[in-house]
Design a protein around this motif. Structure first.
Motif, PDB file in Angstrom:
ATOM      1  N   PRO A 125       0.929  -1.228   0.047  1.00  0.00           N
ATOM      2  CA  PRO A 125       0.076  -0.131  -0.101  1.00  0.00           C
ATOM      3  C   PRO A 125       0.725   1.370   0.088  1.00  0.00           C
ATOM      4  N   ARG A 148       1.944   1.728  -3.722  1.00  0.00           N
ATOM      5  CA  ARG A 148       0.854   2.058  -4.341  1.00  0.00           C
ATOM      6  C   ARG A 148       0.310   3.412  -4.154  1.00  0.00           C
ATOM      7  N   GLU A 185       1.587   4.346   5.552  1.00  0.00           N
ATOM      8  CA  GLU A 185       1.642   2.975   5.202  1.00  0.00           C
ATOM      9  C   GLU A 185       3.159   2.437   5.274  1.00  0.00           C
TER      10      GLU A 185
END
Length: 480
Positions: free
Chosen positions: A406, A409, A422
């Motif tokens: 994450p 991303r 994250e």
């Protein structure tokens, strides 16, 4: 990871937890040397779940979801000067110095010019095969040009797979060790023409203004049709101006590629920058037989192209050049890609492009980067596609695959706050898992690779255990 490692990681673009290794969108030239069976299953998704295909070729994205986050508001010095007297462990570097890739994905960039491996496999003569392998070894570092962003440290147990039917290979890597950080990889040709594997763990040296990453680990290429194995180690990579000024990269050192069957060796000298930058990016070397007789001369730039010529013609030209015979002066290779001349501080001015000696043979040329590359962390077209999460893919990927991280991303999507949060969460989760294993006196178990000896050099290596593409992920750790 201690404070010194974190400092090195942040200011270099190299990880001490892993390292920069290392290609631009591999062209369709592979189609000229091999026929790819587009009907072969790649194990990703079911019928109807694959990404769009055009004329039987899978289409890949050509840009990132969001442009690169500007680093103009950050400098290492602006952070360090506020931390004078503090331990390095107290220094927190902003995620803006990263690029939205894991180091495991960076290793995969080795495969951008995989067409050179296919070409080598098609050659009947050992000398011509070595020429292709030498070009592939140089192409492996080409994507690092102007890539000053730091890849994300792979978490222990993290994996990355890439299957490219159009380019004729599949690839799997795993972070097999945290201390010391080691990344292992394995690739094979979809038509059983090659195996390519190794493990990467560089040694970092901080020189005040620069950070040097000395490579560790052997890279092995096996051409199965010819029962040949080649081994080598990448050159040293140095990032300059890590404290203040414009970051710039050079590669230097000697790379020796050995054909273990014939005893032939290719010796490549990656030149250091030199006075006034005259040697910047240059590569020179030769191929010799087992009796050390020179068979072929090689020259060029790792950022542009590589040429080769017969030793007699090379020496004849050099003699005329020493006599000042300018009538035979080679012409610039104007069609090759020029480097950025907009320089500052200690960045050497890029010299004229490669001077081609008459009678030379072109071994390799770097692929042109996309026009929006500067807004995409200076990624090549091949690199842009690496973190793409295609429709249905999450159902078939290992739960440890980089594409599912994450923090990466979030950064790719331009959400820097989410990415930073994250990243901290994942690192703390990794530390907690390590503490729990220590309590139980349990050792970490790798999933897809095991420790062993390189079958050709005898040196310690991490070897692929097999089974990944059967997709039994039941024993994969929960790292995200």
């Amino acid at each position: 990871m201690n404070g010194e490692e974190e400092f090195f990681d942040a200011v270099t673009g190299f990880d001490s937890e892993s390292s920069s290794g290392g290609f631009s969108e591999a062209s369709q030239r592979v189609a000229a040397v091999m026929c790819v069976d587009s009907g072969r299953s790649n194990g990703v998704g079911k019928a109807g779940e694959r990404p769009p295909r055009e004329n039987g070729i899978q289409k890949h994205r050509t840009s990132l979801p969001a442009p690169m986050f500007t680093r103009s508001d950050f400098s290492v010095w602006s952070i360090l000067k506020k931390c004078i007297g503090l331990e390095l462990s107290k220094i927190t570097m902003p995620i803006a110095f990263n690029e939205p890739l894991s180091f495991l994905q960076r290793i995969t960039e080795y495969m951008e010019h995989v067409d050179l491996i296919h070409r080598a496999s098609c050659q009947s003569q050992a000398l011509e095969r070595m020429q292709c392998v030498a070009a592939f070894a140089v192409s492996a570092v080409a994507s690092q040009w102007e890539r000053t962003g730091k890849p994300f440290n792979p978490l222990l147990g993290e994996t990355y797979e890439l299957i490219r039917e159009d380019l004729g290979f599949r690839f799997i890597s795993e972070q097999v060790s945290h201390h010391p950080p080691i990344s292992a990889f394995y690739s094979e040709g979809l038509h059983q023409d090659f195996l390519f594997h190794g493990s990467i763990y560089p040694k970092l040296k901080f020189w005040g203004k620069s950070v040097e990453a000395e490579p560790r680990g052997t890279i092995t290429l096996e051409l199965l049709k010819h029962n040949e194995a080649y081994t080598w180690t990448n050159p040293t990579c140095c990032v300059h101006n890590v404290i203040i000024g414009k970051l710039w990269i050079e590669q230097y050192g000697t790379v020796e590629i050995l054909n273990h069957r014939t005893g032939d060796k290719c010796v490549l000298h990656f030149k250091p920058c030199g006075l006034f930058g005259k040697e910047l990016h240059k590569v020179e070397g030769h191929i010799q037989d087992k009796n050390k007789k020179k068979l072929f001369m090689i020259y060029g730039k790792w950022t542009e192209c590589l040429w080769g010529i017969d030793p007699a013609a090379y020496e004849s030209f050099k003699k005329r050049e020493r006599r000042g015979d300018h009538l035979s002066k080679p012409q610039p290779d104007d069609s090759s890609q020029k480097a950025d001349g907009d320089v500052a501080d200690a960045v050497p001015e890029v010299q004229e492009t490669v001077q081609v000696i008459p009678g030379s043979k072109l071994l390799w040329r770097v692929n042109t980067r996309p026009p929006n590359s500067a807004q995409m962390y200076n990624f090549t077209s091949f690199t842009v596609s690496l973190n793409e999460l295609q429709s249905g893919m999450e159902k078939t990927l290992a739960p440890t695959d980089c594409r599912l991280r994450p923090d990466i991303r979030g950064m790719e999507n331009g959400d820097m706050d989410l990415a930073s949060q994250e990243k901290e969460r994942l690192e703390e989760k990794q530390r907690e898992a390590r503490r729990e294993r220590a309590k139980q006196e349990a050792e970490w178990q790798t999933r897809w690779f095991h420790q062993g000896s390189n079958p050709h050099t005898g040196a310690p290596d991490w070897l692929y255990a097999g089974g990944y593409f059967e997709r039994n992920f039941s024993r994969c750790p929960d790292i995200y």
